[in-house]
Design a protein around this motif. Sequence first.
Motif, short mmCIF file in Angstrom:
data_model
loop_
_atom_site.label_atom_id
_atom_site.label_comp_id
_atom_site.label_asym_id
_atom_site.label_seq_id
_atom_site.Cartn_x
_atom_site.Cartn_y
_atom_site.Cartn_z
N GLU A 35 0.75 -1.17 0.11
CA GLU A 35 -0.07 0.08 0.05
C GLU A 35 0.87 1.34 0.02
OE1 GLU A 35 -3.64 2.19 2.62
OE2 GLU A 35 -2.59 0.31 3.34
N VAL A 36 2.02 1.21 0.79
CA VAL A 36 2.51 2.57 0.97
C VAL A 36 3.49 2.69 -0.35
CG1 VAL A 36 4.52 3.70 2.34
CG2 VAL A 36 2.88 2.06 3.33
N ALA A 37 4.16 1.57 -1.08
CA ALA A 37 4.69 1.80 -2.33
C ALA A 37 3.84 2.39 -3.25
CB ALA A 37 5.41 0.42 -2.68
N VAL A 38 2.47 2.00 -3.38
CA VAL A 38 1.50 2.31 -4.47
C VAL A 38 1.33 3.86 -3.99
CG1 VAL A 38 -0.87 2.24 -5.16
CG2 VAL A 38 0.43 0.19 -4.75
N GLN A 39 1.22 4.20 -2.86
CA GLN A 39 1.11 5.75 -2.48
C GLN A 39 2.37 6.53 -2.98
OE1 GLN A 39 0.79 6.20 1.73
NE2 GLN A 39 -1.19 5.13 1.69
N THR A 40 3.58 6.02 -2.97
CA THR A 40 4.67 6.63 -3.46
C THR A 40 4.60 6.61 -4.92
OG1 THR A 40 6.09 5.64 -1.75
CG2 THR A 40 7.25 6.24 -3.73
N LEU A 41 4.43 5.77 -5.71
CA LEU A 41 4.16 5.97 -7.08
C LEU A 41 3.09 6.87 -7.41
CD1 LEU A 41 4.14 2.00 -7.81
CD2 LEU A 41 6.06 3.65 -8.38
N ILE A 290 9.27 9.73 -0.82
CA ILE A 290 8.81 8.46 -0.64
C ILE A 290 7.87 8.47 0.64
CG2 ILE A 290 9.99 6.36 0.40
CD1 ILE A 290 11.17 7.18 -2.32
N CYS A 291 6.76 7.86 0.51
CA CYS A 291 5.79 7.83 1.38
C CYS A 291 6.00 6.91 2.51
CB CYS A 291 4.56 7.44 0.69
SG CYS A 291 3.84 8.66 -0.52
N GLY A 292 5.07 6.79 3.85
CA GLY A 292 5.23 6.30 4.89
C GLY A 292 6.06 6.44 6.02
N LEU A 293 6.12 5.71 6.85
CA LEU A 293 6.86 5.96 8.15
C LEU A 293 8.35 5.58 7.89
CD1 LEU A 293 4.67 4.53 11.00
CD2 LEU A 293 4.87 7.05 10.45
N LYS A 294 9.55 6.10 8.92
CA LYS A 294 11.02 5.98 8.46
C LYS A 294 11.32 4.68 7.93
CE LYS A 294 14.08 6.45 11.54
NZ LYS A 294 15.05 6.96 12.29
N ARG A 299 12.80 0.86 3.63
CA ARG A 299 12.81 -0.21 2.88
C ARG A 299 12.61 -0.08 1.42
NH1 ARG A 299 8.84 -2.14 5.88
NH2 ARG A 299 9.91 -3.02 7.40
N GLN A 300 11.61 0.88 1.17
CA GLN A 300 11.43 1.12 -0.23
C GLN A 300 12.72 1.61 -1.10
OE1 GLN A 300 7.52 3.57 -1.16
NE2 GLN A 300 7.44 3.43 0.99
#
Length: 331
Positions: A35-41, A290-294, A299-300
């Motif tokens: 989900e977080v990677a999709v947000q980044t994209l 890059i989205c999400g927590l640290k 990791r992404q």
Amino acid sequence: MGGLTFVDVCSGAGGMALGLEQAGFESRLLLDDDEVAVQTLKINRPQWNVLRTDLRDFDPVEHPESYDVDLLAAGLPRVRSSATARRVDSGLEEQLLKATVYLVHAIKPRAVLIENVPELTHADSHGAFREFARTELDHLGYTFSRFVMNAVDFGVPQNRKHGVLVAVRRQWAEAFRPPASTLSEPVTVGTALRSSMAARGWVDAAHWAAQADQPAPTLVGGSKNRGGADLGPTRAKKKWATMGVNAHTVGDRVPGPDFVWDPELGRDNMVKLTVEQAALLQGFPSTWQICGLKTARYRQVGHATPPPVGKALGRAVAEALNSDSLASAAG
């Protein structure tokens, strides 16, 4: 070399897709199950068609835009290698490799590009998959090749080797050549990060950058089952220490004007790299969010294909696929 299209699976933070875009390709579809990677994209490229799904569940019949593309690209989760020998093997990575090959059956791209660890190209432990892929792709009319490339040879300030499997339809296969480096010397960590280290007024940024006079060791993103973010295994941490970097953690921000940098005093007096700086070491532009927590963000970044690597591979594939039109024009 414009006008070419691609589908990118297991897209992660978008490194491969960004590199292909820079090489002149247009995306038709990107997919990832995180989900977080999709947000980044989506936040970086709102115009990209991004689907959140597991590759193993993806049905191209429901996404006809995936048909008739020039390239199927896959920067897949890393299979086991010498660096991850102690990892518990779930078999997921090998399943995704096979799912990529099966997807070729359905969408029939003109070329296929799989990027992973160097061992995928030569280690006996991955011989069964290579033979499976070669046999399947040969049956479909592709010529299969494999090689290793190092990101540092393409302007990435990091020693990061990639195992690459390429399959090109026979009509264009003879024209494909692996990317060749055009650099005379590598970009160093200090060169890449000097400006960001000085962003909050740290007076020793230039001094630190002069000591960080070599490319970074390979950044490792870790797994979702692993603890917090750090810059890699013990050998990598020791390498970072020679550059005055505390690689046991990832920082929240760059040093301020009063930070005392003295590696002889221990980790507390070494700099910590931020997620944004790690992204620079992967060859992402500073504007890439890059989205999400640290930990999820790091990791992404650690798992990403460096965009310059994607760009170099994209250009190599494009040159092969355009070879027939170039030959016609010359004639």
